[in-house]
Design a protein around this motif. Structure first.
Motif, PDB file in Angstrom:
ATOM      1  N   ARG A 111       0.831  -1.204   0.000  1.00  0.00           N
ATOM      2  CA  ARG A 111       0.000   0.000   0.000  1.00  0.00           C
ATOM      3  C   ARG A 111       0.871   1.263   0.000  1.00  0.00           C
ATOM      4  N   LEU A 112       1.967   1.227   0.766  1.00  0.00           N
ATOM      5  CA  LEU A 112       2.885   2.359   0.762  1.00  0.00           C
ATOM      6  C   LEU A 112       3.509   2.555  -0.609  1.00  0.00           C
ATOM      7  N   ASN A 113       3.869   1.486  -1.273  1.00  0.00           N
ATOM      8  CA  ASN A 113       4.470   1.582  -2.596  1.00  0.00           C
ATOM      9  C   ASN A 113       3.491   2.176  -3.593  1.00  0.00           C
ATOM     10  N   LEU A 114       2.197   1.833  -3.468  1.00  0.00           N
ATOM     11  CA  LEU A 114       1.197   2.384  -4.376  1.00  0.00           C
ATOM     12  C   LEU A 114       1.078   3.901  -4.212  1.00  0.00           C
ATOM     13  N   LEU A 115       1.152   4.371  -2.994  1.00  0.00           N
ATOM     14  CA  LEU A 115       1.120   5.822  -2.765  1.00  0.00           C
ATOM     15  C   LEU A 115       2.333   6.517  -3.388  1.00  0.00           C
ATOM     16  N   ARG A 116       3.478   5.898  -3.329  1.00  0.00           N
ATOM     17  CA  ARG A 116       4.677   6.500  -3.929  1.00  0.00           C
ATOM     18  C   ARG A 116       4.567   6.528  -5.446  1.00  0.00           C
ATOM     19  N   VAL A 117       4.006   5.495  -6.033  1.00  0.00           N
ATOM     20  CA  VAL A 117       3.847   5.467  -7.489  1.00  0.00           C
ATOM     21  C   VAL A 117       2.900   6.570  -7.932  1.00  0.00           C
ATOM     22  N   ARG A 118       1.800   6.741  -7.226  1.00  0.00           N
ATOM     23  CA  ARG A 118       0.846   7.792  -7.591  1.00  0.00           C
ATOM     24  C   ARG A 118       1.448   9.174  -7.384  1.00  0.00           C
ATOM     25  N   ALA A 119       2.275   9.360  -6.344  1.00  0.00           N
ATOM     26  CA  ALA A 119       2.907  10.662  -6.122  1.00  0.00           C
ATOM     27  C   ALA A 119       3.907  10.986  -7.219  1.00  0.00           C
ATOM     28  N   ALA A 120       4.530   9.973  -7.818  1.00  0.00           N
ATOM     29  CA  ALA A 120       5.477  10.198  -8.909  1.00  0.00           C
ATOM     30  C   ALA A 120       4.787  10.452 -10.239  1.00  0.00           C
ATOM     31  N   GLN A 121       3.489  10.196 -10.317  1.00  0.00           N
ATOM     32  CA  GLN A 121       2.684  10.461 -11.511  1.00  0.00           C
ATOM     33  C   GLN A 121       3.244   9.735 -12.736  1.00  0.00           C
ATOM     34  N   VAL A 122       3.423   8.427 -12.567  1.00  0.00           N
ATOM     35  CA  VAL A 122       3.872   7.584 -13.672  1.00  0.00           C
ATOM     36  C   VAL A 122       2.795   6.554 -13.951  1.00  0.00           C
ATOM     37  N   PRO A 123       2.741   6.043 -15.167  1.00  0.00           N
ATOM     38  CA  PRO A 123       1.743   5.000 -15.468  1.00  0.00           C
ATOM     39  C   PRO A 123       1.924   3.786 -14.570  1.00  0.00           C
ATOM     40  N   ALA A 133      12.359   5.411  -3.005  1.00  0.00           N
ATOM     41  CA  ALA A 133      12.255   4.396  -4.050  1.00  0.00           C
ATOM     42  C   ALA A 133      10.835   3.834  -4.096  1.00  0.00           C
ATOM     43  N   PHE A 134      10.420   3.398  -5.277  1.00  0.00           N
ATOM     44  CA  PHE A 134       9.144   2.700  -5.446  1.00  0.00           C
ATOM     45  C   PHE A 134       9.309   1.688  -6.566  1.00  0.00           C
ATOM     46  N   LYS A 135       8.507   0.639  -6.493  1.00  0.00           N
ATOM     47  CA  LYS A 135       8.565  -0.404  -7.513  1.00  0.00           C
ATOM     48  C   LYS A 135       7.353  -0.276  -8.426  1.00  0.00           C
ATOM     49  N   ASN A 136       7.652  -0.256  -9.693  1.00  0.00           N
ATOM     50  CA  ASN A 136       6.585  -0.184 -10.697  1.00  0.00           C
ATOM     51  C   ASN A 136       6.929  -1.177 -11.799  1.00  0.00           C
ATOM     52  N   GLY A 137       6.209  -2.282 -11.822  1.00  0.00           N
ATOM     53  CA  GLY A 137       6.518  -3.340 -12.770  1.00  0.00           C
ATOM     54  C   GLY A 137       7.665  -4.188 -12.247  1.00  0.00           C
ATOM     55  N   ASP A 138       8.748  -4.261 -13.023  1.00  0.00           N
ATOM     56  CA  ASP A 138       9.891  -5.085 -12.637  1.00  0.00           C
ATOM     57  C   ASP A 138      11.099  -4.266 -12.200  1.00  0.00           C
ATOM     58  N   ASP A 139      10.959  -2.985 -12.074  1.00  0.00           N
ATOM     59  CA  ASP A 139      12.092  -2.130 -11.730  1.00  0.00           C
ATOM     60  C   ASP A 139      11.730  -1.222 -10.557  1.00  0.00           C
ATOM     61  N   VAL A 172      12.691   9.789 -11.905  1.00  0.00           N
ATOM     62  CA  VAL A 172      11.988   8.560 -12.269  1.00  0.00           C
ATOM     63  C   VAL A 172      12.701   7.796 -13.374  1.00  0.00           C
ATOM     64  N   TYR A 173      13.660   8.437 -14.063  1.00  0.00           N
ATOM     65  CA  TYR A 173      14.357   7.751 -15.149  1.00  0.00           C
ATOM     66  C   TYR A 173      15.536   6.914 -14.648  1.00  0.00           C
ATOM     67  N   ARG A 174      15.873   7.063 -13.390  1.00  0.00           N
ATOM     68  CA  ARG A 174      16.914   6.226 -12.801  1.00  0.00           C
ATOM     69  C   ARG A 174      16.233   5.012 -12.172  1.00  0.00           C
ATOM     70  N   SER A 175      16.734   3.844 -12.490  1.00  0.00           N
ATOM     71  CA  SER A 175      16.060   2.627 -12.037  1.00  0.00           C
ATOM     72  C   SER A 175      17.085   1.588 -11.588  1.00  0.00           C
TER      73      SER A 175
END
Length: 410
Positions: free
Chosen positions: A330-342, A362-368, A375-378
Motif C-alpha cells: 500500500r505504501l508503494n502504491l502511494l509512492r507510485v501515484r505521487a510520482a505520476q507515472v503510469p 524508491a518505489f517499484k513499478n513493474g519489474d524495476d 523517475v528515469y533512474r532505475s
C-alpha cells in the motif's frame, strides 16, 4: 592501682603507667589524649614524617581531610579517593610547631632507591595516578565529561598546548563521543587520509595516520559526519606554448567513496553512523551494494532524499522496521501515484519490501525500482532480491518478530 599512684606520687618513671594506658585505651580516651598539646604536637610530627613515606597512610589521612570523617578501613579510603578530585598541597594549612615546643624525635630512616621505588610503585600509586587531576581541580572522569561539550576542532587545537592530564583525557573514547564532523573538518580529514593512505588498504599506512590522532578519536561509537562538497578536476589552461602536463592537486571528486573505503578500518567500533550531504546520483546506484556490504551488520538503515542530497542513517543494534508486505504494498502504491507515472502490475517479495522501507524515495513499478526525485533512474528488481537475501536472513535471526510469516505476500 594504689601502688601505681604511689609510684607516680614519688616521682618514679611513668613508663609503665603510659604503656598500660596506651594498650587499653578506648576511643574516647584516645580523643582526650590527642587533645593534650604536647602529645598532639608530637603525633603531628610523627604523622607528617610517616605520610611522606607511606602512601597508604597518606590516603587514609587525606580522606579524613577531604570528607571530615575517619574511614573504617584503608580499602574504603582508597575507594572514596578514587571518586574524589585530588587536592593540591593537602597539608599546606597545617601550622608548624615552633622548634622550642617540639618533642625530640628521631629523624626518618633513609630508604634505599630501590626500596623507595617499590613503595611508590604499589597499588596506592596506581590508584592516585588513574584518577589524577587533568583539568584544573577536576579528576579524569569529570574532565572527559567537560570535553564532551567541546567541538572536534577545539579538542584537536588543544592537543598541542594541553597538559599531561588533559592529553590523557583526550585519549579516552568518551571525550570524543559523539564525533560530529562538519564540512570543513571533513575536507581536512579526507585530504589527510588520501595523502597518507591513498588506497585505504595497507595496515602500515593506516597505523601511521592513526598515530597522528588521539587514540579515542577512531574508537567512537557515534559518528555524525557532513560530507564535503565534491572537488571538480579542471585541466589548467595555459596561454604559453609549453604543453608539458602539470601535476594536478590531490582533489577529492567523490567524498562518499573516500569515506566508505576507510570506514571499516578507521571506525571499526561505530554503532550509530549518520552521513549527510551525499550527492544523490552517486548514491542512487550504490545503495544496494552498500547496504548488503559494509552495512550488512547494521539492523536499522534508512536513506532519505533531502532536496538535492541524501542523508544516511545506520544503527547497528536497532531493529529494522517490521516487514509487512501487505502494508508495504500500500505504501508503494502511494509512492507510485505521487510520482505520476503510469501504473504497471507489481508484486512485492519480503526482500523487496525491506528495500522499500530502507530507501524512502524508491518505489517499484513493474519489474524495476525507480526513484521519486528522478523517475528515469532505475534499479532492477532481481538485483535487489539477489543482494538482499543475506541481509534478510541475518536480520531474521537477530529480530525474528520483525519478519512475521503471516505478513508475506504469495
Amino acid at each position: 592501682m594504689a601502688q601505681r599512684r604511689n609510684a607516680t606520687a614519688d616521682g618514679q618513671d611513668f613508663k609503665d603507667v603510659a604503656m598500660d594506658f596506651l594498650q587499653n585505651a578506648q576511643a574516647s580516651q584516645w580523643q582526650e589524649l590527642v587533645r593534650t598539646p604536647a602529645v598532639a604536637r608530637y603525633v603531628q610530627r610523627l604523622l607528617i614524617a610517616r605520610v611522606k613515606r607511606d602512601r597508604g597512610l597518606a590516603a587514609a589521612v587525606a580522606l579524613c581531610a577531604i570528607t571530615g570523617s575517619t574511614p573504617r578501613t584503608l580499602g574504603s579510603a582508597r575507594r572514596v579517593l578514587e571518586e574524589t578530585p585530588r587536592k593540591e598541597d593537602t597539608y599546606a594549612d597545617v601550622p608548624k610547631t615552633p622548634p622550642d615546643e617540639e618533642a625530640p624525635a628521631s629523624p626518618p630512616r633513609k630508604l634505599r632507591r630501590r626500596l623507595r621505588f617499590k613503595q611508590r610503585g604499589g597499588s596506592s600509586l596506581q590508584l592516585t595516578s588513574s584518577r589524577q587531576t587533568s583539568l584544573g581541580g577536576l579528576n579524569l572522569d569529570l574532565a572527559i565529561c567537560v570535553l564532551g561539550f567541546l567541538d572536534v576542532r577545539a579538542k584537536l587545537a588543544t592537543l598541542s598546548c594541553a597538559s599531561t592530564g588533559l592529553r590523557e583525557a583526550l585519549q579516552q573514547r568518551a571525550a570524543w563521543e559523539p564525533l560530529e564532523v562538519d564540512q570543513a573538518l571533513c575536507r581536512s580529514l579526507l585530504r589527510l587520509l588520501k595523502e597518507r593512505d591513498p588506497l585505504g588498504y595497507f595496515a602500515e599506512e593506516r597505523q601511521r595516520v592513526k598515530s597522528r590522532f588521539p587514540r579515542g578519536f577512531f574508537e567512537v561509537r557515534q559518528l555524525d559526519i557532513v560530507l564535503m562538497d565534491p572537488e571538480r578536476v579542471e585541466q589548467p589552461v595555459s596561454d604559453t606554448e609549453d604543453e608539458a602536463p602539470r601535476p594536478l592537486p590531490a582533489l577529492i571528486p567523490d567524498p562518499l567513496d573516500e569515506l566508505l573505503k576507510r570506514m571499516k578500518n578507521y571506525f571499526p567500533r561505530a554503532e550509530e553512523v549518520i552521513v549527510r550531504n551525499i550527492e544523490d546520483y552517486r548514491m542512487d546506484y550504490r545503495f544496494v551494494e552498500l547496504r548488503c556490504g559494509d552495512l550488512q551488520a547494521f539492523g536499522f538503515v534508512e536513506l532519505a532524499h533531502l532536496g538535492v542530497t541524501y542523508q544516511l542513517k545506520a544503527f547497528r543494534a536497532h531493529p529494522p522496521q517490521q516487514v509487512d508486505c501487505q502494508a508495504v504494498a500500500r505504501l508503494n502504491l502511494l509512492r507510485v501515484r505521487a510520482a505520476q507515472v503510469p501504473l504497471a502490475p507489481t508484486t512485492l517479495s519480503e526482500r523487496e519490501a525491506l528495500f522499500l522501507l530502507e530507501h524512502l524515495s524508491a518505489f517499484k513499478n513493474g519489474d524495476d525500482f525507480c526513484l521519486a526525485h528522478s523517475v528515469y533512474r532505475s534499479v532492477p528488481s532481481h538485483t535487489v532480491r539477489k543482494k538482499y537475501k543475506q541481509v534478510v536472513d541475518s536480520l531474521r535471526r537477530r529480530f525474528p518478530k520483525h519478519f512475521p510469516e503471516n505478513a508475506k505476500v504469495n
